[in-house]
Design a protein around this motif. Structure first.
Motif, PDB file in Angstrom:
ATOM      1  N   ALA A  55       3.033  15.291  -0.777  1.00  0.00           N
ATOM      2  CA  ALA A  55       2.646  15.176   0.566  1.00  0.00           C
ATOM      3  C   ALA A  55       2.955  13.705   0.789  1.00  0.00           C
ATOM      4  O   ALA A  55       3.582  13.564   2.218  1.00  0.00           O
ATOM      5  CB  ALA A  55       1.050  15.235   1.148  1.00  0.00           C
ATOM      6  N   PHE A  56       3.076  12.687   0.105  1.00  0.00           N
ATOM      7  CA  PHE A  56       3.426  11.433   0.387  1.00  0.00           C
ATOM      8  C   PHE A  56       4.726  11.049   0.584  1.00  0.00           C
ATOM      9  O   PHE A  56       5.375  10.343   1.456  1.00  0.00           O
ATOM     10  CB  PHE A  56       2.785  10.303  -0.488  1.00  0.00           C
ATOM     11  CG  PHE A  56       2.470   8.997   0.134  1.00  0.00           C
ATOM     12  CD1 PHE A  56       1.721   8.810   0.988  1.00  0.00           C
ATOM     13  CD2 PHE A  56       3.460   8.020  -0.194  1.00  0.00           C
ATOM     14  CE1 PHE A  56       1.374   7.504   1.455  1.00  0.00           C
ATOM     15  CE2 PHE A  56       3.320   6.772   0.283  1.00  0.00           C
ATOM     16  CZ  PHE A  56       2.272   6.463   1.148  1.00  0.00           C
ATOM     17  N   PRO A  62      10.181   5.746   7.282  1.00  0.00           N
ATOM     18  CA  PRO A  62      10.658   4.844   6.245  1.00  0.00           C
ATOM     19  C   PRO A  62      10.085   3.437   6.093  1.00  0.00           C
ATOM     20  O   PRO A  62      10.465   3.002   5.111  1.00  0.00           O
ATOM     21  CB  PRO A  62      12.238   4.818   6.907  1.00  0.00           C
ATOM     22  CG  PRO A  62      12.135   5.257   8.369  1.00  0.00           C
ATOM     23  CD  PRO A  62      10.945   6.043   8.163  1.00  0.00           C
ATOM     24  N   GLN A  63       9.393   2.774   7.147  1.00  0.00           N
ATOM     25  CA  GLN A  63       8.741   1.813   6.813  1.00  0.00           C
ATOM     26  C   GLN A  63       7.881   1.567   5.597  1.00  0.00           C
ATOM     27  O   GLN A  63       7.538   0.605   4.970  1.00  0.00           O
ATOM     28  CB  GLN A  63       8.188   1.028   8.084  1.00  0.00           C
ATOM     29  CG  GLN A  63       6.740   2.013   8.500  1.00  0.00           C
ATOM     30  CD  GLN A  63       7.037   2.984   9.414  1.00  0.00           C
ATOM     31  OE1 GLN A  63       8.335   3.646   9.411  1.00  0.00           O
ATOM     32  NE2 GLN A  63       6.234   3.386  10.404  1.00  0.00           N
ATOM     33  N   TRP A  64       7.509   2.898   5.151  1.00  0.00           N
ATOM     34  CA  TRP A  64       6.432   2.912   4.085  1.00  0.00           C
ATOM     35  C   TRP A  64       7.150   3.325   2.714  1.00  0.00           C
ATOM     36  O   TRP A  64       6.399   3.428   1.757  1.00  0.00           O
ATOM     37  CB  TRP A  64       5.403   3.873   4.263  1.00  0.00           C
ATOM     38  CG  TRP A  64       4.516   3.430   5.376  1.00  0.00           C
ATOM     39  CD1 TRP A  64       4.519   3.840   6.689  1.00  0.00           C
ATOM     40  CD2 TRP A  64       3.694   2.153   5.453  1.00  0.00           C
ATOM     41  NE1 TRP A  64       3.621   2.983   7.533  1.00  0.00           N
ATOM     42  CE2 TRP A  64       2.987   1.938   6.665  1.00  0.00           C
ATOM     43  CE3 TRP A  64       3.297   1.234   4.541  1.00  0.00           C
ATOM     44  CZ2 TRP A  64       2.084   1.146   6.924  1.00  0.00           C
ATOM     45  CZ3 TRP A  64       2.357   0.405   4.743  1.00  0.00           C
ATOM     46  CH2 TRP A  64       1.791   0.100   5.914  1.00  0.00           C
ATOM     47  N   GLN A  65       8.512   3.334   2.622  1.00  0.00           N
ATOM     48  CA  GLN A  65       9.211   3.819   1.355  1.00  0.00           C
ATOM     49  C   GLN A  65       9.147   2.508   0.497  1.00  0.00           C
ATOM     50  O   GLN A  65       9.077   1.414   0.900  1.00  0.00           O
ATOM     51  CB  GLN A  65      10.572   4.044   1.844  1.00  0.00           C
ATOM     52  CG  GLN A  65      10.842   5.255   2.462  1.00  0.00           C
ATOM     53  CD  GLN A  65      12.128   5.444   3.121  1.00  0.00           C
ATOM     54  OE1 GLN A  65      13.117   4.817   3.042  1.00  0.00           O
ATOM     55  NE2 GLN A  65      12.546   6.557   4.003  1.00  0.00           N
ATOM     56  N   ALA A  95       1.764  -4.407   1.229  1.00  0.00           N
ATOM     57  CA  ALA A  95       1.679  -3.709  -0.182  1.00  0.00           C
ATOM     58  C   ALA A  95       2.332  -4.671  -1.194  1.00  0.00           C
ATOM     59  O   ALA A  95       3.141  -5.259  -1.038  1.00  0.00           O
ATOM     60  CB  ALA A  95       2.526  -2.397  -0.222  1.00  0.00           C
ATOM     61  N   GLU A  96       1.510  -4.798  -2.480  1.00  0.00           N
ATOM     62  CA  GLU A  96       2.006  -5.633  -3.398  1.00  0.00           C
ATOM     63  C   GLU A  96       2.973  -4.998  -4.024  1.00  0.00           C
ATOM     64  O   GLU A  96       3.555  -3.933  -3.875  1.00  0.00           O
ATOM     65  CB  GLU A  96       0.773  -5.955  -4.275  1.00  0.00           C
ATOM     66  CG  GLU A  96       0.231  -4.955  -4.767  1.00  0.00           C
ATOM     67  CD  GLU A  96      -0.793  -5.180  -5.984  1.00  0.00           C
ATOM     68  OE1 GLU A  96      -1.075  -6.314  -6.232  1.00  0.00           O
ATOM     69  OE2 GLU A  96      -1.482  -4.281  -6.481  1.00  0.00           O
ATOM     70  N   GLY A  97       3.606  -5.859  -4.947  1.00  0.00           N
ATOM     71  CA  GLY A  97       4.753  -5.183  -5.894  1.00  0.00           C
ATOM     72  C   GLY A  97       4.566  -3.805  -6.415  1.00  0.00           C
ATOM     73  O   GLY A  97       5.456  -3.229  -6.848  1.00  0.00           O
ATOM     74  N   LYS A 138      -4.034   4.324   5.197  1.00  0.00           N
ATOM     75  CA  LYS A 138      -4.533   4.336   6.806  1.00  0.00           C
ATOM     76  C   LYS A 138      -3.300   5.024   7.616  1.00  0.00           C
ATOM     77  O   LYS A 138      -3.598   5.703   8.213  1.00  0.00           O
ATOM     78  CB  LYS A 138      -4.919   2.922   6.982  1.00  0.00           C
ATOM     79  CG  LYS A 138      -5.402   2.805   8.390  1.00  0.00           C
ATOM     80  CD  LYS A 138      -6.195   1.376   8.653  1.00  0.00           C
ATOM     81  CE  LYS A 138      -6.417   1.253  10.082  1.00  0.00           C
ATOM     82  NZ  LYS A 138      -5.495   0.987  11.108  1.00  0.00           N
ATOM     83  N   ALA A 139      -2.298   4.369   7.296  1.00  0.00           N
ATOM     84  CA  ALA A 139      -0.941   4.762   8.177  1.00  0.00           C
ATOM     85  C   ALA A 139      -0.820   6.198   7.986  1.00  0.00           C
ATOM     86  O   ALA A 139      -0.534   6.983   8.841  1.00  0.00           O
ATOM     87  CB  ALA A 139       0.272   4.001   7.657  1.00  0.00           C
TER      88      ALA A 139
END
Length: 260
Positions: free
Chosen positions: A62-63, A71-74, A83-85, A116-117
């Motif tokens: 799903a993710f 794409p900003q969450w890729q 988000a950390e490394g 959350k997004a």
């Protein structure tokens, strides 16, 4: 049609149509109530309103769909602020998992911002701590199984089990509400994960920018014998929103706002 017949007709219509409420696909309806959570200086009763929660945690599959559309969450594009490394550390790339990671396993290594997004893009939100704990205190027969020694022992046994985050969703026992995997798979983000502090005047103090540490959660525990729940509060108090952790995933919740 006389008035009596009309009233019967209306009643039958409402019963057949669930009084205007249609349960969302893949979500369980949770009837709200009042309860005393673990954490609270004065054994404060909290009220949980009716809501829905995902039956299962969000999976890797799903993710992947989510990051394709957003794409900003890729993995290669997410901002370090959010988000950390370690973000999606167990993925090869933006859309491919490592060989030992299953599509049906819960997505982990996700930050609170990403979780959350994801939920907001589904028209949902992360559950609050009170909501999550309320659903999670049920076993397969009882809404509140916290008094059962076997309930707490089962959770503690999971805490000792290795690498449960690699399991597929739905392999644990369904609870009273029809929800799976609240215990026995991964820890889960909540909307207000760091809202329970010891620095303020009450349990509801909120300071999302504070640095929190494991030991802080112990001071406000109302029942230190409930060690399993204490561990959850301690864990939540030890993380920050941009953290991406191997055994930390999430599921979504939704307000009930279409009951007429």
């Amino acid at each position: 049609m006389d008035s009596t017949a009309f009233r019967i007709f209306v009643l039958c219509f409402l019963l057949m149509n669930g009084f205007g409420y249609g349960q969302s696909e893949g979500m369980a309806f949770i009837e709200g109530s009042r309860y005393i959570p673990l954490y609270g200086r004065d054994s404060t009763v909290v009220e949980v309103k009716d809501f829905e929660i995902d039956v299962y945690p969000v999976t890797n599959a799903a993710f992947i769909d989510f990051v394709r559309e957003h794409p900003q969450w890729q993995k290669t594009k997410v901002k370090k602020l959010f988000a950390e490394g370690n973000y999606l550390y167990n993925w090869k790339g933006d859309f491919e998992l490592r060989e030992d990671v299953d599509l049906r396993s819960p997505v982990t290594y996700v930050s609170w911002f990403a979780a959350k997004a994801y939920c907001e893009c589904q028209g949902k939100r992360l559950p609050t701590i009170d909501e999550w704990e309320y659903v999670a205190m049920a076993d397969k027969k009882m809404r509140d199984a916290r008094i059962n020694e076997s309930y707490n022992q089962q959770i503690l046994s999971w805490y000792e089990a290795p690498k449960t985050y690699k399991n597929s969703i739905g392999q644990t026992e369904k609870n009273y509400w029809g929800v799976y995997d609240l215990h026995g798979l991964v820890w889960e983000w909540t909307l207000d994960f760091n809202s329970v502090l010891i620095s303020g005047e009450s349990r509801k103090d909120v300071d999302k920018d504070s640095n929190l540490f494991c030991g802080s959660a112990a001071i406000g525990a109302t029942d230190l014998m409930n060690y399993a729940a204490f561990m959850r509060y301690a864990f939540r108090g030890s993380v920050k929103a941009r953290y991406a952790i191997r055994n930390l995933g999430f599921r979504c919740a939704k307000d009930i706002n279409n009951i007429e």
